[in-house]
Design an enzyme around this catalytic site. Structure first.
Site, PDB file in Angstrom:
ATOM      1  N   ASP A  75      41.363  96.746   2.773  1.00 42.44           N
ATOM      2  CA  ASP A  75      41.781  98.055   2.256  1.00 42.44           C
ATOM      3  C   ASP A  75      41.042  99.224   2.871  1.00 42.44           C
ATOM      4  OD1 ASP A  75      39.305  97.780   1.017  1.00 42.44           O
ATOM      5  OD2 ASP A  75      39.979  98.813  -0.789  1.00 42.44           O
ATOM      6  N   GLU A  76      40.463  99.011   4.048  1.00 44.61           N
ATOM      7  CA  GLU A  76      39.806 100.148   4.674  1.00 44.61           C
ATOM      8  C   GLU A  76      39.925 100.081   6.189  1.00 44.61           C
ATOM      9  OE1 GLU A  76      35.512  98.584   3.456  1.00 44.61           O
ATOM     10  OE2 GLU A  76      35.364 100.092   5.033  1.00 44.61           O
ATOM     11  N   ASP A 129      39.705 104.431   2.704  1.00 43.10           N
ATOM     12  CA  ASP A 129      39.477 103.251   1.864  1.00 43.10           C
ATOM     13  C   ASP A 129      40.256 103.425   0.557  1.00 43.10           C
ATOM     14  OD1 ASP A 129      36.584 101.267   1.209  1.00 43.10           O
ATOM     15  OD2 ASP A 129      38.253 101.544  -0.148  1.00 43.10           O
TER      16      ASP A 129
HETATM   17  N1  DCP Z   1      36.432  92.512  -3.652  1.00 45.56           N
HETATM   18  C1  DCP Z   1      36.097  91.247  -4.165  1.00 45.56           C
HETATM   19  N2  DCP Z   1      34.788  90.966  -4.464  1.00 45.56           N
HETATM   20  C2  DCP Z   1      33.806  91.887  -4.257  1.00 45.56           C
HETATM   21  C3  DCP Z   1      34.128  93.152  -3.728  1.00 45.56           C
HETATM   22  C4  DCP Z   1      35.476  93.429  -3.432  1.00 45.56           C
HETATM   23  O1  DCP Z   1      36.981  90.416  -4.358  1.00 45.56           O
HETATM   24  N3  DCP Z   1      32.537  91.586  -4.555  1.00 45.56           N
HETATM   25  C5  DCP Z   1      37.858  92.805  -3.382  1.00 45.56           C
HETATM   26  C6  DCP Z   1      38.431  93.519  -4.549  1.00 45.56           C
HETATM   27  C7  DCP Z   1      38.568  94.939  -4.112  1.00 45.56           C
HETATM   28  C8  DCP Z   1      38.757  94.810  -2.602  1.00 45.56           C
HETATM   29  O2  DCP Z   1      38.029  93.635  -2.246  1.00 45.56           O
HETATM   30  O3  DCP Z   1      39.648  95.591  -4.764  1.00 45.56           O
HETATM   31  C9  DCP Z   1      38.243  96.002  -1.836  1.00 45.56           C
HETATM   32  O4  DCP Z   1      36.854  96.122  -2.018  1.00 45.56           O
HETATM   33  P1  DCP Z   1      36.131  97.534  -2.137  1.00 45.56           P
HETATM   34  O5  DCP Z   1      34.678  97.285  -1.971  1.00 45.56           O
HETATM   35  O6  DCP Z   1      36.788  98.523  -1.234  1.00 45.56           O
HETATM   36  O7  DCP Z   1      36.327  97.942  -3.662  1.00 45.56           O
HETATM   37  P2  DCP Z   1      37.560  98.559  -4.419  1.00 45.56           P
HETATM   38  O8  DCP Z   1      38.685  98.905  -3.508  1.00 45.56           O
HETATM   39  O9  DCP Z   1      37.909  97.659  -5.556  1.00 45.56           O
HETATM   40  O10 DCP Z   1      36.943  99.842  -5.065  1.00 45.56           O
HETATM   41  P3  DCP Z   1      36.518 101.218  -4.371  1.00 45.56           P
HETATM   42  O11 DCP Z   1      37.365 102.252  -5.046  1.00 45.56           O
HETATM   43  O12 DCP Z   1      35.065 101.376  -4.701  1.00 45.56           O
HETATM   44  O13 DCP Z   1      36.781 101.109  -2.915  1.00 45.56           O
HETATM   45 CA    CA Z   2      38.371 100.071  -1.633  1.00 43.17          CA
END
Ligand code: DCP
Ligand code: CA
Length: 393
Positions: A105-106, A10
């Site tokens: 992204d995962e 991820d």
């Molecule tokens: N996303 C969004 N709204 C949310 C959660 C996520 O638009 N409520 C989008 C933005 C993130 C992407 O999806 O960048 C991927 O979600 P993740 O839950 O994997 O979160 P991140 O990649 O941002 O952070 P982490 O490092 O915790 O994976």
């Molecule tokens: Ca992520």
């Protein structure tokens, strides 16, 4: 079941990481993607620097600005995120054909037996992280375990830029001390029930009688119990043949113009309809997707008894769903999309034998033929004609 090795990978703070690659001045700073703090809306993602101020996905932007006044707020650019997402998935595909992408992204990867290629699975994971860093400039976190759920919990726990390998036989020991909301499927609602049952850790959850969980969560309770014990037999499922067909459009500027939205929906319905006919299928479900100015995304589906196959029928269902969505949400729209799923073989429905339905089907097929030959823009139909005027205004 034979022993398996699963990787969950991820990307860290995905949207923000992409912004930092595009603009390196943002590195090491509290950055928020989701919109400007003076607008209604929520944080899509926050950099880890911003998270140390308590910011997180889903938090209202105004709250985020109050907790971290020095944060840099960015609107976001989905086209670029999609581009990075595709490159990320391509790297994974290069390393193993057994991939199940989960969102942008995962992904899960079944890497059983791959140690012989890389020395060890840990080395494979390190090489994968390195390649993503070199080619995309983004950090990834990785979990390695004998099943999907433990691999997922491990990668989450390792963030940011982490790597945790859970040894075979140690799955329960690994999970037991963790807070129960670390377990996939235990969200806000479930946490209320957990609190009422006095459950704080995954270990405590793993000792609750199955019947108790079933009475509170239904069949999801059984899954939770298995997960809490580190048991998850689900396979890594590579995406199969498309089970749905869809189109979506992101606008340059957010809009509230219903005529414009319906014109876009009509054009999308024509494209979805054409794909459907090319596959020789019809559909039993139509789904509308709407993303609002603050990135909140909804999808609304309608399952129908009679097969859907013409552009008009897809559009009509989509337009009704759109009216319903707009009736309850006052925000401007940034993206709209329509899709069909539950694909079935075309049926010889009685309704198709009415003269008007037959005419419509023949018309659709004729337009498909012309467009296949001369391109989609060769014919402008119905509402899309209005679209031309609106776009040039
Ligand atoms: N996303 C969004 N709204 C949310 C959660 C996520 O638009 N409520 C989008 C933005 C993130 C992407 O999806 O960048 C991927 O979600 P993740 O839950 O994997 O979160 P991140 O990649 O941002 O952070 P982490 O490092 O915790 O994976
Ligand atoms: Ca992520």
């Amino acid at each position: 079941m034979a022993r398996r090795t699963i990787i969950h990978i991820d990307l860290d703070a995905f949207f923000v990481s992409v912004e930092q690659v595009l603009n390196p001045e943002l590195k090491g700073k509290p950055v928020v993607v989701g919109g400007r703090p003076d607008r209604r809306g929520v944080v899509a993602t926050a950099s880890y620097e911003a998270r140390s101020f308590g910011l997180h996905s889903g938090m209202p932007l105004v709250t985020a600005a109050r907790l971290c006044p020095e944060a840099i707020f960015i609107e976001g650019n989905f086209a670029r995120y999609r581009e990075f997402s595709q490159k990320f998935m391509a790297i994974l595909n290069d390393l193993s054909p057994f991939i199940e992408p989960m969102g942008v992204d995962e992904a899960y990867m079944d890497v059983t037996g791959f140690e012989s290629l890389h020395g060890s699975i840990r080395q494979m994971a390190v090489a994968m992280k390195q390649r993503i860093q070199n080619e995309l400039g983004i950090c990834a976190s990785v979990g390695i375990a004998s099943c999907k759920v433990v691999a997922k919990v491990a990668s989450d726990l390792s963030k940011p830029d982490g790597l945790i390998e859970v040894a075979v036989g140690k799955e329960r020991d690994f999970l037991v001390p963790l807070p129960v909301d670390r377990l996939p499927g235990v969200g806000k609602q479930a946490m209320k029930v957990m609190k009422s049952l006095g459950i704080h850790t995954i270990g405590e959850l793993s000792r609750v009688p199955s019947l108790t969980l079933k009475s509170r969560f239904g069949t999801a309770g059984e899954t939770m119990l298995r997960f809490a014990n580190g048991i998850d037999d689900s396979k890594v499922l590579p995406p199969g043949e498309a089970k749905s067909i869809s189109r979506e459009t992101t606008f340059g500027e957010d809009t509230r113009d219903r005529v414009f939205l319906k014109a876009i929906l009509w054009t999308q319905s024509e494209k979805v309809g054409a794909d459907l006919r090319e596959k020789g299928k019809q559909a039993r479900c139509v789904t509308l997707k709407v993303r609002y100015a603050d990135f909140t995304t909804i999808s609304r589906s309608r399952t129908v008894q009679e097969n859907v196959g013409t552009d008009q029928s897809i559009f009509e269902i989509g337009a009704k769903l759109l009216e319903q969505a707009l009736a309850v949400e006052m925000q401007a729209v940034r993206l709209i999309g329509i899709g069909v799923s539950n694909l079935v073989e075309p049926s010889q429905q009685a309704t198709l034998f009415t003269p008007s339905a037959r005419k419509l089907e023949t018309l659709n097929k004729t337009i498909d033929r012309i467009r296949n030959r001369y391109g989609f823009g060769a014919i402008q139909t119905g509402r899309a004609i209005k679209l031309k005027d609106i776009q040039t205004q």
